[in-house]
Write a protein that holds these residues in place. Structure first.
Motif, short mmCIF file in Angstrom:
data_model
loop_
_atom_site.label_atom_id
_atom_site.label_comp_id
_atom_site.label_asym_id
_atom_site.label_seq_id
_atom_site.Cartn_x
_atom_site.Cartn_y
_atom_site.Cartn_z
N LYS A 70 22.05 76.38 12.52
CA LYS A 70 22.75 75.38 13.35
C LYS A 70 23.19 75.94 14.70
N ASP A 122 27.36 68.15 14.33
CA ASP A 122 27.52 69.59 14.12
C ASP A 122 26.21 70.30 13.80
N ASP A 158 35.80 68.17 21.97
CA ASP A 158 35.37 69.56 22.09
C ASP A 158 35.44 70.02 23.54
#
Length: 715
Positions: free
Chosen positions: A558, A582, A673
């Motif tokens: 990821k 994510d 974020d």
């Protein structure tokens, strides 16, 4: 999208940096403040659902509204912010551009094609952005005629595109379309090839598709609506007349249909095409009688598609009538209605019949089985055979074959590791000859790379193909950067093809993968139908499942997985960051179609009505509810999103600039974020980017630099 010594040196530097033992310093993003778009609430109420759109005002440049200047100011501010944030990569971008350009053979020439006594080809010169369209009479040793010098025509213009080159049957005149603003509104010009003069006739606002009748003085073309850009009328123009007085020979009343005009390879017929997603109709005319009315080959019927392939003694018909994957039929020249069709090739559940190309003594049938294209050659006398291809994942397609009388098939072959290769194939003897293979300047060894075809399992159990390419020294440790690409709409199959620019990724340790997700047509017509309208969500979840599969197989992790898509593929990018934010370390969304409902509600926006069969009409509640469930702009939430680079063009005719602009503004105001979010608006170009053969490489250099910055690759 597309040889110089500096490029070779840079490539050598790049290769030296792929050793993973080299320590890379992470890119230090500048502490700049991003633009904040003004909030002006706009209320949309439909089907009892009320939505507040704070950035609807950004449509004003397109609508010529009171906030036009503010829109441009905002886009300019975003461009300045991107320049600041990427300033530390400026040298890398410059070097990448030289590296990418350095692989392209600057002085080059296409393989000539023969038609009506002449060989036609294009050639490029060193340092020049565009090409020259040329011909030679009878033999390739003959004197060259430059029919259009596009380098000369494009001087001083930020954008130039010429298309639809059409030579009159007597070889004396050439009609062609020109777009100078990147909005696909072509002006048709006509050149006298004997005198070299471009005559006074200029036909504005067209599709750029001139077609000559047999009399050498009549041209048919597609006229567009100036606002919606819909192709609305087929008109007829006579040489040396005023285009304002051109007669309309066909007007499309159904705004969900695209229309166009073309000519059979034999030159005998002129066809008008009216195509929607689920139905179509073809009208035809004897090219020798341009003043006669067009007649319908077969009236349109709901959920029936067909194409017409004229032979000397009959018509072939490629159709999905009672055949989801299409079948081939035939009918007499004088009895074309469906009641006269007889089956030639039956429907097959495991084979999609895609295309039929006609010759005097043969037809060539393009089929797709297990996601891969096959070319079947059938002599009209009866015998048939397939052309063999050996790589596990590849692209094969029929090339330019304008000569109806030829017994030689020109076809193109490429794969993720094989540069584009042009072959001439004798349809009688089966002998093939490589006419040209794309040259990668500086050298390229395909044995240094590996291509694979794998299958991910989607959440509903469907096997989704993935094509991959990477350097041979790959270690499956979950730490390799991987760029996953897909499109997944309109039944457009994303076939694996070579791209010399991609070497700059592979040689720096990236894996490149294509997810052949539903919404395309790789696995047959059902594959498309399972990824549109009320099944569109399959497109997005397929892509996510492909990403997860590549993580599970240790191709990447990821922290190193990246996604890229453009236009309808940009919609895909918008959906996946909402559904699985994510999973991706970074996303590149190019000209993304992300404001689905608002665009599909506004029929003044180009192409909207043509798209109802693809996405649905939100004026219908069921379609509205489903579209709202996935539309990226509607589904932004207060949560963390991946690093993102979003690109658009101010003059884009396919996906208007305000969709990505609004999307970025809303993401900035909502996300929680501190990841990077950048918007790049090209103020001179449209949907396809720059028109020159080198300028577009600057966009690729920007994209790659963004990925490399996220990976800590600085050379």
């Amino acid at each position: 999208m597309k040889k110089t010594i500096p490029g070779l040196l840079l490539l050598g530097v790049a290769l030296s940096c792929t050793n993973k033992t080299n320590k890379m310093e992470p890119y230090k993003w500048p502490a700049a403040t991003p633009p904040v778009a003004e909030i002006k609430p706009f209320i949309r109420t439909l089907h009892g659902d009320t939505v507040t759109d704070n950035y609807y005002w950004m449509i004003d440049y397109f609508k010529k509204g009171k906030d036009s200047t503010k829109v441009v100011d905002y886009l300019t501010a975003e461009n300045k912010y991107l320049d600041t944030m990427m300033s530390g990569t400026k040298t890398l971008q410059e070097n990448l551009f030289k590296e990418l350009k350095g692989r392209i053979k600057e002085k080059d020439e296409s393989v000539p094609v023969f038609k009506n006594g002449y060989y036609y080809y294009t050639r490029t010169e060193e340092g020049k952005q565009y090409s020259k369209y040329c011909r030679k009479k009878s033999t390739l040793e003959g004197k060259e005629e430059i029919l259009l010098d596009m380098d000369e025509q494009a001087k001083g213009l930020p954008y130039y595109q010429a298309s639809g080159f059409s030579i009159s049957p007597d070889n004396k005149m050439m009609a062609f379309g020109v777009d100078k603003i990147s909005r696909r509104q072509y002006v048709i010009h006509i050149k006298n090839l004997e005198t070299g003069e471009i005559i006074k006739d200029a036909i504005p606002n067209t599709q750029g598709d001139p077609v000559w009748a047999a009399d050498n003085k009549t041209i048919f073309y597609t006229s567009k609506n100036e606002v919606t850009l819909l192709s609305e009328k087929i008109k007829k123009h006579l040489l040396n007349s005023d285009a304002k007085q051109d007669a309309t020979v066909y007007e499309e009343k159904d705004k969900s249909n695209y229309i166009g005009v073309g000519k059979s390879k034999s030159g005998k017929y002129i066809f008008i095409y009216s195509n929607a997603t689920l139905s179509n109709e073809i009208k035809m005319l004897d090219a020798n009688n341009p003043d006669q009315p067009f007649r319908s080959f077969q009236p349109r019927q709901k959920e029936m598609l067909y194409e017409v392939i004229p032979l000397d003694d009959k018509f072939l018909i490629l159709t999905n009538w009672n055949a989801k994957n299409f079948r081939l039929m035939e009918c007499p020249l004088d009895k074309t209605g469906r009641e006269n069709w007889k089956e030639v090739i039956p429907h097959r559940k495991d084979v999609l019949l895609e295309e039929v190309d006609e010759f005097k003594t043969h037809v060539v049938i393009t089929e797709r089985k297990n996601g891969l294209t096959q070319l079947r050659v059938r002599a009209l006398a009866g015998a048939e055979h397939n052309i063999a291809f050996e790589e596990p994942t590849y692209t094969a397609m029929v090339g330019s074959n304008p000569d109806y009388d030829s017994k030689t098939l020109r076809y193109i072959y490429t794969s993720l590791t094989t540069p584009s290769s042009t072959y001439d194939y004798n349809m009688d003897t089966k002998a093939k000859k490589l006419m040209k293979q794309q040259e990668v300047v500086g050298g390229y060894n395909k044995e240094d790379y590996v291509s694979e075809r794998l299958y991910a399992t989607a959440k509903d159990g469907t096997k989704v193909p993935i094509s991959l390419v990477y350097k041979k020294d790959l270690k499956k440790d979950g730490k390799t950067p991987l760029l996953l690409y897909a499109y997944g709409s309109y039944g457009s199959s994303t076939d694996p093809a070579f791209n010399s620019s991609r070497l700059s990724l592979l040689d720096r340790g990236f894996v490149y993968a294509i997810a052949h997700i539903r919404g395309g047509q790789e696995m047959g017509r059902q594959w498309y139908e399972d990824g549109k309208l009320m099944k569109k969500m399959n497109t997005f979840t397929d892509f996510i499942d492909c990403g997860q599969y590549l993580i599970d197989q240790k191709f990447t992790g990821k922290e190193h997985l990246y996604a890229q898509g453009g236009s309808a593929g940009g919609l895909l990018m918008g959906a996946i960051i909402n559904l699985a934010p994510d999973m991706w370390h970074g996303v590149i969304a190019q000209v993304p179609f992300v404001d689905v409902i608002n665009t599909m509600l506004d029929e003044s926006i180009p192409l909207t009505t043509n798209e109802f069969d693809e996405w649905g009409n939100p004026k219908q509640k069921a379609a509205y509810d489903y579209m709202k469930s996935y539309s990226p702009y509607e589904n932004i939430e207060k949560k963390a999103y991946p690093n993102m680079l979003v690109t658009t063009g101010l003059h884009d005719s396919q996906v208007q600039y305000f969709e990505p602009a609004k999307w970025v503004a809303k993401l900035r105001a909502t996300k929680t974020d501190k990841n990077i979010l950048l918007l790049k608006t090209n103020m001179d170009f449209g949907h396809g980017g720059a028109s020159g053969r080198f300028d577009y490489l600057k966009d690729i250099a920007l994209n790659y630099s963004f990925l490399f910055a996220l990976e800590g690759i600085n050379k």
